[in-house]
Design a protein around this motif. Structure first.
Motif, PDB file in Angstrom:
ATOM      1  N   SER A 235      69.896  28.186  56.154  1.00  0.00           N
ATOM      2  CA  SER A 235      69.687  27.633  57.939  1.00  0.00           C
ATOM      3  C   SER A 235      69.198  25.787  57.662  1.00  0.00           C
ATOM      4  O   SER A 235      69.368  25.391  58.502  1.00  0.00           O
ATOM      5  CB  SER A 235      68.094  28.229  57.748  1.00  0.00           C
ATOM      6  OG  SER A 235      67.277  27.987  56.290  1.00  0.00           O
ATOM      7  N   SER A 236      70.089  25.227  55.932  1.00  0.00           N
ATOM      8  CA  SER A 236      69.729  23.648  56.320  1.00  0.00           C
ATOM      9  C   SER A 236      71.085  23.487  57.313  1.00  0.00           C
ATOM     10  O   SER A 236      70.788  22.424  58.232  1.00  0.00           O
ATOM     11  CB  SER A 236      70.042  23.427  55.236  1.00  0.00           C
ATOM     12  OG  SER A 236      70.183  21.751  55.476  1.00  0.00           O
ATOM     13  N   ALA A 237      72.249  24.237  57.088  1.00  0.00           N
ATOM     14  CA  ALA A 237      73.560  24.206  58.160  1.00  0.00           C
ATOM     15  C   ALA A 237      73.190  24.246  59.726  1.00  0.00           C
ATOM     16  O   ALA A 237      73.744  23.956  60.242  1.00  0.00           O
ATOM     17  CB  ALA A 237      74.248  24.525  57.575  1.00  0.00           C
ATOM     18  N   ASP A 238      72.077  25.404  59.640  1.00  0.00           N
ATOM     19  CA  ASP A 238      72.341  26.271  61.531  1.00  0.00           C
ATOM     20  C   ASP A 238      71.149  26.951  61.094  1.00  0.00           C
ATOM     21  O   ASP A 238      70.425  27.534  60.515  1.00  0.00           O
ATOM     22  CB  ASP A 238      73.348  27.076  61.287  1.00  0.00           C
ATOM     23  CG  ASP A 238      73.832  27.987  62.440  1.00  0.00           C
ATOM     24  OD1 ASP A 238      73.401  27.993  62.999  1.00  0.00           O
ATOM     25  OD2 ASP A 238      74.961  27.862  62.664  1.00  0.00           O
ATOM     26  N   ASN A 239      70.038  26.017  62.095  1.00  0.00           N
ATOM     27  CA  ASN A 239      69.435  27.204  62.269  1.00  0.00           C
ATOM     28  C   ASN A 239      69.187  27.875  63.126  1.00  0.00           C
ATOM     29  O   ASN A 239      67.752  28.685  63.396  1.00  0.00           O
ATOM     30  CB  ASN A 239      67.844  26.234  62.889  1.00  0.00           C
ATOM     31  CG  ASN A 239      67.628  24.500  62.879  1.00  0.00           C
ATOM     32  OD1 ASN A 239      67.453  25.033  62.019  1.00  0.00           O
ATOM     33  ND2 ASN A 239      67.944  23.577  63.103  1.00  0.00           N
ATOM     34  N   ARG A 240      69.712  28.965  63.455  1.00  0.00           N
ATOM     35  CA  ARG A 240      70.551  29.882  64.285  1.00  0.00           C
ATOM     36  C   ARG A 240      69.851  31.001  63.743  1.00  0.00           C
ATOM     37  O   ARG A 240      69.904  31.211  62.288  1.00  0.00           O
ATOM     38  CB  ARG A 240      71.691  30.110  64.937  1.00  0.00           C
ATOM     39  CG  ARG A 240      71.855  28.899  66.274  1.00  0.00           C
ATOM     40  CD  ARG A 240      73.149  29.154  66.933  1.00  0.00           C
ATOM     41  NE  ARG A 240      73.937  29.446  65.612  1.00  0.00           N
ATOM     42  CZ  ARG A 240      75.574  29.550  66.007  1.00  0.00           C
ATOM     43  NH1 ARG A 240      75.662  30.008  66.722  1.00  0.00           N
ATOM     44  NH2 ARG A 240      76.074  29.196  64.999  1.00  0.00           N
ATOM     45  N   ASP A 241      69.240  32.533  64.102  1.00  0.00           N
ATOM     46  CA  ASP A 241      68.957  33.911  63.259  1.00  0.00           C
ATOM     47  C   ASP A 241      70.451  34.709  62.740  1.00  0.00           C
ATOM     48  O   ASP A 241      70.337  35.424  60.579  1.00  0.00           O
ATOM     49  CB  ASP A 241      68.194  34.224  63.671  1.00  0.00           C
ATOM     50  CG  ASP A 241      66.842  33.838  64.542  1.00  0.00           C
ATOM     51  OD1 ASP A 241      66.367  33.324  63.869  1.00  0.00           O
ATOM     52  OD2 ASP A 241      66.265  34.058  65.597  1.00  0.00           O
ATOM     53  N   LEU A 242      71.719  33.830  63.547  1.00  0.00           N
ATOM     54  CA  LEU A 242      72.130  34.086  63.053  1.00  0.00           C
ATOM     55  C   LEU A 242      72.629  36.557  62.901  1.00  0.00           C
ATOM     56  O   LEU A 242      73.527  36.779  61.917  1.00  0.00           O
ATOM     57  CB  LEU A 242      73.532  34.105  62.437  1.00  0.00           C
ATOM     58  CG  LEU A 242      73.708  32.402  62.435  1.00  0.00           C
ATOM     59  CD1 LEU A 242      74.789  32.066  60.697  1.00  0.00           C
ATOM     60  CD2 LEU A 242      74.269  32.514  63.428  1.00  0.00           C
ATOM     61  N   SER A 243      71.851  37.007  63.113  1.00  0.00           N
ATOM     62  CA  SER A 243      71.176  38.234  63.519  1.00  0.00           C
ATOM     63  C   SER A 243      73.182  39.168  64.096  1.00  0.00           C
ATOM     64  O   SER A 243      72.346  40.118  64.694  1.00  0.00           O
ATOM     65  CB  SER A 243      69.935  38.434  64.289  1.00  0.00           C
ATOM     66  OG  SER A 243      69.684  39.711  63.467  1.00  0.00           O
ATOM     67  N   ARG A 244      73.461  39.095  63.119  1.00  0.00           N
ATOM     68  CA  ARG A 244      74.230  40.308  63.396  1.00  0.00           C
ATOM     69  C   ARG A 244      74.482  41.230  62.805  1.00  0.00           C
ATOM     70  O   ARG A 244      75.098  41.546  61.901  1.00  0.00           O
ATOM     71  CB  ARG A 244      75.991  39.369  63.302  1.00  0.00           C
ATOM     72  CG  ARG A 244      75.808  37.983  63.755  1.00  0.00           C
ATOM     73  CD  ARG A 244      76.462  36.848  63.684  1.00  0.00           C
ATOM     74  NE  ARG A 244      76.410  35.421  64.603  1.00  0.00           N
ATOM     75  CZ  ARG A 244      77.286  34.647  64.710  1.00  0.00           C
ATOM     76  NH1 ARG A 244      78.398  34.183  63.609  1.00  0.00           N
ATOM     77  NH2 ARG A 244      77.392  33.563  65.392  1.00  0.00           N
ATOM     78  N   HIS A 245      75.818  42.543  63.466  1.00  0.00           N
ATOM     79  CA  HIS A 245      76.664  43.551  63.172  1.00  0.00           C
ATOM     80  C   HIS A 245      74.856  44.288  62.486  1.00  0.00           C
ATOM     81  O   HIS A 245      74.972  44.959  61.472  1.00  0.00           O
ATOM     82  CB  HIS A 245      76.574  42.729  61.648  1.00  0.00           C
ATOM     83  CG  HIS A 245      78.146  42.027  62.223  1.00  0.00           C
ATOM     84  ND1 HIS A 245      79.563  41.917  62.114  1.00  0.00           N
ATOM     85  CD2 HIS A 245      78.186  40.158  61.496  1.00  0.00           C
ATOM     86  CE1 HIS A 245      80.139  41.536  62.571  1.00  0.00           C
ATOM     87  NE2 HIS A 245      79.411  40.534  61.507  1.00  0.00           N
TER      88      HIS A 245
END
Length: 468
Positions: free
Chosen positions: A428-438
């Motif tokens: 999450s340091s690099a990307d704040n998105r949840d990235l809730s996938r699959h």
């Protein structure tokens, strides 16, 4: 360009052309391939290392607990064992002697158990480097010679039943109660001594809850911390009126900075999962209380809650699956409760969970939401809330409009602390998105309308419908 500069560049180019190719190192390469507990109680550490383009065998230094400067130098060895052809391809050599193997005798395993392995390659050309996968593997914990957990003694049980204090009591023994029994103290199942503990309440009430948690120990040989946790714990047939907590590396709030420090390194997920409780079973339990009723802390794996009931109200999520937890199962439960402010089940950076065949009778702010709580307390979330199965659940009171019973990727950086973990190239340091996938959301049933929102792709949503 002056003539002097021109002659210098020609001279330098000639030197580079005349130098043997193997005198120019492309860089140090190597891996820590793993650790293995042997039948005699010893532990093997193995991998490979080389200077790219150099046929000579390389030295490696094994550190335990942390890298050089922080951890304990265990020993230096030579990577001069036979290796596979693919290692030669990577190393650009014909010599087949780039592997290393170090064996810790059982006496050393007892000293260093739980410490993570960091290996530095000692380059013959410089600079020295940590081998890849350093910090991923720990010295395994020895198998207990006695896997049988003792029953609580008559005096231990009497002390619990007679106490009127809510203060915590470590109870690392099998506890069997009678239906009319009522225990006031909070019960703690702590450390390796809690392995295999079974509480069978047979309908009795535990007024102040349970903590299943790691102990925090400073290893005198490495001067680093270890967090031995209980596993294979069963809690059944109980009514529990205060919060239940399952916790590993974050058990001692005085050392939470160690968790933050871990999150700023690679292999954080492996570390916290190694240190956290595993294989914890709740069966036929009634969960009460006004806080989060079941808090599954950082790194817990293979926990199950089945055939249980959640009652009362809560200000927070009823079940919280925290960062880096995984492979947990919530199945065949009835939620006769709601959260005034939150969803019923929070899936925060938690993956590979099964939420199946549950009944949600009251939903005020949603039922199951997946997200990654970026930056909270400066902790980097590494794992994303992915590969979760939400199947066969019944939602008897759908959430109000725009609240959503099931919501995949419900935050996506929408918090004012998301930048508190900034500065690192991962999680999450690099990307704040949840990235809730699959994730899969299928064959769930809703009373009024199909209340599902998906804010990330790819996910699978099908076969959901209304209650007949």
């Amino acid at each position: 360009m002056s003539g002097k500069t021109n002659y210098f560049l020609i001279f330098l180019l000639a030197i580079l052309i005349l130098l043997p190719a193997k005198a120019i190192a492309y860089g140090l390469k190597g891996y820590v391939d793993g650790t293995r507990l042997n039948s005699d109680g010893s532990v093997d550490i193995w991998g490979w290392a080389c200077d790219d383009g150099d046929e000579r065998a390389l030295s490696v230094h094994i550190y335990l607990g942390a890298e050089a400067g922080k951890g304990k130098l265990y020993k230096g060895i030579i990577a001069n064992r036979a290796n596979e052809a693919v290692v030669n391809e990577v190393c650009h050599t014909s010599n087949t002697s780039h592997r290393y193997l170090a064996t810790l005798p059982a006496s050393d395993v007892a000293k260093y158990t739980g410490q993570f392995v960091y290996i530095h390659g000692i380059s013959q050309h410089g600079p020295n480097r940590l081998l890849k996968n350093s910090g991923r593997y720990a010295i395994p914990r020895p198998l207990s010679a006695n896997s049988e957990t003792a029953d609580c003694t008559t005096s231990q049980k009497a002390s619990l039943l007679n106490s009127v204090s809510a203060s915590g009591v470590i109870t690392n023994c099998n506890l069997t109660l009678n239906p009319t029994d009522r225990i006031i103290p909070r019960l703690h199942i702590r450390g390796l001594e809690g392995n295999g503990v079974v509480y069978d309440c047979r309908g009795a009430t535990l007024e102040n809850g349970i903590s299943i948690e790691a102990s925090t120990t400073l290893n005198p040989y490495t001067n680093t911390y270890d967090y031995p946790s209980p596993s294979n714990v069963t809690i059944k047939n109980c009514t529990i009126n205060k919060q239940v907590i399952v916790n590993g590396m974050a058990s001692n709030p005085n050392y939470f900075n160690n968790v933050i420090e871990s999150s700023r390194q690679l292999w954080h997920v492996e570390r916290v999962q190694f240190y956290a409780p595993k294989n914890i079973v709740f069966n036929n339990v009634t969960f009460g209380g006004a806080q989060t009723k079941l808090y599954v802390h950082i790194g817990t794996t293979n926990l199950s809650v089945r055939n249980s009931r959640f009652i009362g109200t809560s200000e927070h999520a009823v079940i919280y699956l925290d960062a880096e937890t995984a492979f947990n199962t919530i199945e065949n439960n009835v939620f006769d409760t709601t959260s005034r402010l939150r969803e019923v089940i929070a899936v925060d950076g938690s993956a590979h969970n099964v939420i199946k065949n549950n009944v949600f009778n009251r939903i005020a702010k949603g039922a199951v939401h997946t997200y990654r709580n970026c930056g909270e307390r400066g902790l980097i979330r590494h794992q994303t809330p992915d590969h979760n199965l939400i199947e066969g659940n019944t939602f008897n009171n759908s959430s109000p409009a725009n609240t959503w019973a099931v919501w995949l990727a419900s935050r996506n950086g929408n918090r004012n602390y998301c930048e508190d973990d900034s500065g690192y190239a991962f999680g999450s340091s690099a990307d704040n998105r949840d990235l809730s996938r699959h994730n899969i959301v299928q064959y769930n049933y809703f009373q009024n309308y199909v209340s599902i929102k998906v804010d990330e792709t790819p996910n699978t949503v099908h076969g959901n419908g209304l209650i007949n």
